[in-house]
Design an enzyme around this catalytic site. Structure first.
Site, short mmCIF file in Angstrom:
data_model
loop_
_atom_site.label_atom_id
_atom_site.label_comp_id
_atom_site.label_asym_id
_atom_site.label_seq_id
_atom_site.Cartn_x
_atom_site.Cartn_y
_atom_site.Cartn_z
N ASP A 1 0.83 -1.20 0.00
CA ASP A 1 0.00 0.00 0.00
C ASP A 1 0.87 1.25 0.00
O ASP A 1 1.88 1.32 0.71
CB ASP A 1 -0.90 -0.01 1.24
N CYS B 1 -8.11 -1.31 -5.82
CA CYS B 1 -7.16 -1.58 -4.74
C CYS B 1 -7.96 -1.38 -3.46
O CYS B 1 -9.00 -2.01 -3.29
CB CYS B 1 -5.92 -0.70 -4.83
N ALA C 1 -8.54 2.14 -1.98
CA ALA C 1 -9.28 3.37 -2.29
C ALA C 1 -9.70 3.43 -3.76
O ALA C 1 -10.62 4.16 -4.12
CB ALA C 1 -8.42 4.59 -1.95
N GLY C 2 -8.98 2.70 -4.61
CA GLY C 2 -9.31 2.72 -6.03
C GLY C 2 -8.67 3.86 -6.78
O GLY C 2 -9.18 4.28 -7.83
#
Length: 603
Positions: A488, A533, A535-536
């Protein structure tokens, strides 16, 4: 035409006429191509976007064919409500005049008014001088009252002038505005940047002569010309009987849209990318990303707090649409639709459907769930995103929440999705990043909303897992890819593994589209693939940017990472979340090029 403009015109026609050939209609003429290119200073991509905006605006309004000699259009053209003056301003720009007091909404529908507007402006910009020098628009509100004003019509006119008509809009003069109109406009103007304030001006009738000389203004606006719009428009109509608009045939083609990711004039070859990286170094690429971050996710955006402008919002709507301002209305404001809003993202009812409160979902690109009885909202935090020469190639979305599993699978079903790309683990660093929204074990089955999902097979690879899922209402197969080697906020340790993953995804999409056969009639590359993902926006944006740039590299041998990311962020706000991810796009492309033998030894 200068040599560079000649090249641009050829490129424009090549792209547009690929499209006309697909639909079996006549190719676009050189003259029409130049008209659209002149309006966008021969920027091919922007001219193509303008062409489709113009065409689609007409189609949405039902203006497929313009027949000026037939009623009710003929009477509307001769009403004097709208005309193009017979003189030009000192710079050579055409002057268009709209007289608000002559419009009576209870007598004339918007459809007829817009037909007249399209027809007269089309005739005006046939002139090369108007194409080159632009258009001045006078919105004459003198003597008008609230009964002459129609919000919806005003929005449509100004939206057309802003970005859907092939003319350079130089100035808009709002003349003789009543008090009820001036107050909200003055409040709004405080929010405008200086450049935009200069473009739209509200002036008193007596002050208009300070902006335009008397010899190009009608008498009632302080000029010397007798206003006889009926005669002027009648002269314009002379000889028009039987005339065929060259774009009429193209307007009738169903909406298909054009991808924002088309080759632009600043595309780089590999050797230019190497030079750019060598010159800028990591710090320079980070600085480049910082400049991109300064751009808001749509042209501009302002938050209007509750109580400040709520009572004026209907008037403000006219101008926010024209100037491309993005407004996040407070939750008590139920009005929207003027373009570039995050209204649905911000409403109280939809807040629980957002994983993160600061990951905006733009209204103009959001995926709408199909309406169902007794449901209050069609909202999901998901955005259509274009691919290389492919509109809506991806759906960028957040990692599903447990409460949105049903919405997620509805979206997959309704959008005919064949591939889901997941670039996160469900848990990272002790935090939940995404819900377990599919059955994890082979043979497992879960029901999400009204859709049953069966895990048919799991194939584990070194850096990703591939799961074959079957959806039941009727049977449909969806392949789920999960890349597991991407931290991340970080970047993969190896570009090779990610690009291999991307290749596996695209090969499976191709196989799935071929398996559909004649059932699929959309873009040859198939329906959108879902990419998410947590949050996108970060890993999702990086994945999509690499796909776009590598596709253009394969097609033309060029790419433009900066331009790609800027355009991506107009569709999925804040795509690519960190400077490291932006820098990774550069190095990953070079690593791929070296691996493919596209670089010489000394490079």
């Amino acid at each position: 035409i200068f040599p560079t403009n000649l090249t641009a015109t050829k490129q424009f026609l090549e792209e547009i006429n690929k499209w006309t050939t697909q639909h079996g209609v006549s190719p676009l003429s050189w003259e029409v191509a130049v008209k659209f290119l002149m309006a966008r200073k021969f920027d091919v991509l922007r001219a193509i976007e303008l062409f489709h905006s113009y065409r689609e605006t007409r189609l949405k309004e039902g203006i497929v064919k313009l027949q000026p000699m037939e009623e009710p259009l003929r009477s509307e053209l001769l009403s004097g409500k709208f005309t193009v003056l017979s003189t030009r301003d000192p710079s050579g720009a055409s002057i268009a005049l709209y007289t608000a007091k002559l419009h009576h909404p209870n007598k004339t529908g918007n459809h007829v008014v817009l037909q007249a507007l399209f027809y007269l402006l089309d005739r005006a910009v046939e002139s090369f001088e108007t194409q080159r020098n632009g258009l001045v628009f006078i919105y004459d509100m003198g003597g008008s009252n609230y009964n002459n004003f129609e919000l919806d019509l005003s929005k449509k006119i100004l939206n057309l002038l802003k970005g859907a008509f092939p003319a350079r809009l130089k100035k808009v003069f709002i003349v003789g505005a009543p008090v009820w109109f001036r107050v909200p406009y003055n409040l709004l103007s405080l929010l405008l940047k200086e450049k935009l304030r200069e473009r739209v001006q509200m002036v008193k009738m007596t002050d208009l002569r300070q902006h335009l000389p008397r010899d190009c203004l009608p008498e009632h606006l302080g000029g010397v010309l007798p206003l006889d719009a009926h005669s002027w428009n009648q002269q314009l109509l002379a000889g028009q009987n039987g005339r065929v608009d060259p774009v009429d045939e193209l307007v009738g083609i169903p909406l298909v849209g054009t991808s924002v990711h088309m080759p632009g004039p600043e595309a780089m070859k590999l050797e230019e990318l190497i030079s750019h990286l060598s010159r800028a170094q990591r710090s320079g690429i980070y600085a480049e990303y910082d400049e991109i971050r300064k751009d808001p996710p749509s042209p501009q955006n302002y938050i209007i707090p509750c109580g400040t402008f709520c009572r004026f919002r209907t008037f403000i709507g006219v101008f926010v649409l024209m100037l491309g301002i993005s407004v996040v209305l407070c939750s008590c404001c139920t009005w929207g639709g003027c373009g570039y809003f995050y209204y649905f993202f911000s409403t109280a009812y939809n807040q629980e459907r957002n994983r993160y409160g600061d990951v905006l979902c733009l209204d103009q690109t959001r995926v709408c769930l199909k309406s169902r009885k007794n449901e209050r909202s069609d909202y999901i935090n998901a955005s259509f995103m274009d691919g290389y020469k492919q509109k809506n190639a991806y759906i960028g979305t957040q990692g599903p929440l447990e409460r949105t599993y049903g919405d997620f699978w509805r979206m997959v079903w309704e959008q005919n999705v064949l591939i889901i790309v997941m670039t996160t683990r469900t848990d990272e660093g002790g935090r939940r990043k995404c819900g377990q929204y599919w059955p994890l074990q082979e043979g497992g089955q879960e029901v999400y909303g009204h859709i049953a999902v069966v895990n048919q097979r799991v194939d584990n690879h070194s850096h990703y897992n591939q799961t074959t899922l079957e959806l039941h209402n009727t049977e449909r197969q969806v392949t789920h890819f999960q890349y597991i080697s991407w931290p991340d906020y970080g970047v993969p340790t190896s570009a090779v593994t990610l690009i291999d993953f991307l290749g596996a995804v695209k090969r499976q999409q191709k196989r799935a589209v071929q398996a559909m056969g004649t059932q699929w009639r959309g873009h040859p590359l198939g329906p959108p693939m879902v990419v998410h993902c947590s949050a996108g926006i970060g890993r999702t944006g990086t994945f999509c940017a690499l796909d776009i740039c590598l596709s253009q590299l394969q097609d033309l041998g060029t790419m433009n990472i900066c331009q790609t990311v800027r355009r991506m962020r107009t569709q999925r706000a804040f795509s690519i979340q960190t400077p490291e991810q932006y820098y990774f796009c550069h190095t990953a492309i070079l690593e791929h090029a070296q691996r493919q033998g596209l670089l010489t030894a000394n490079q």
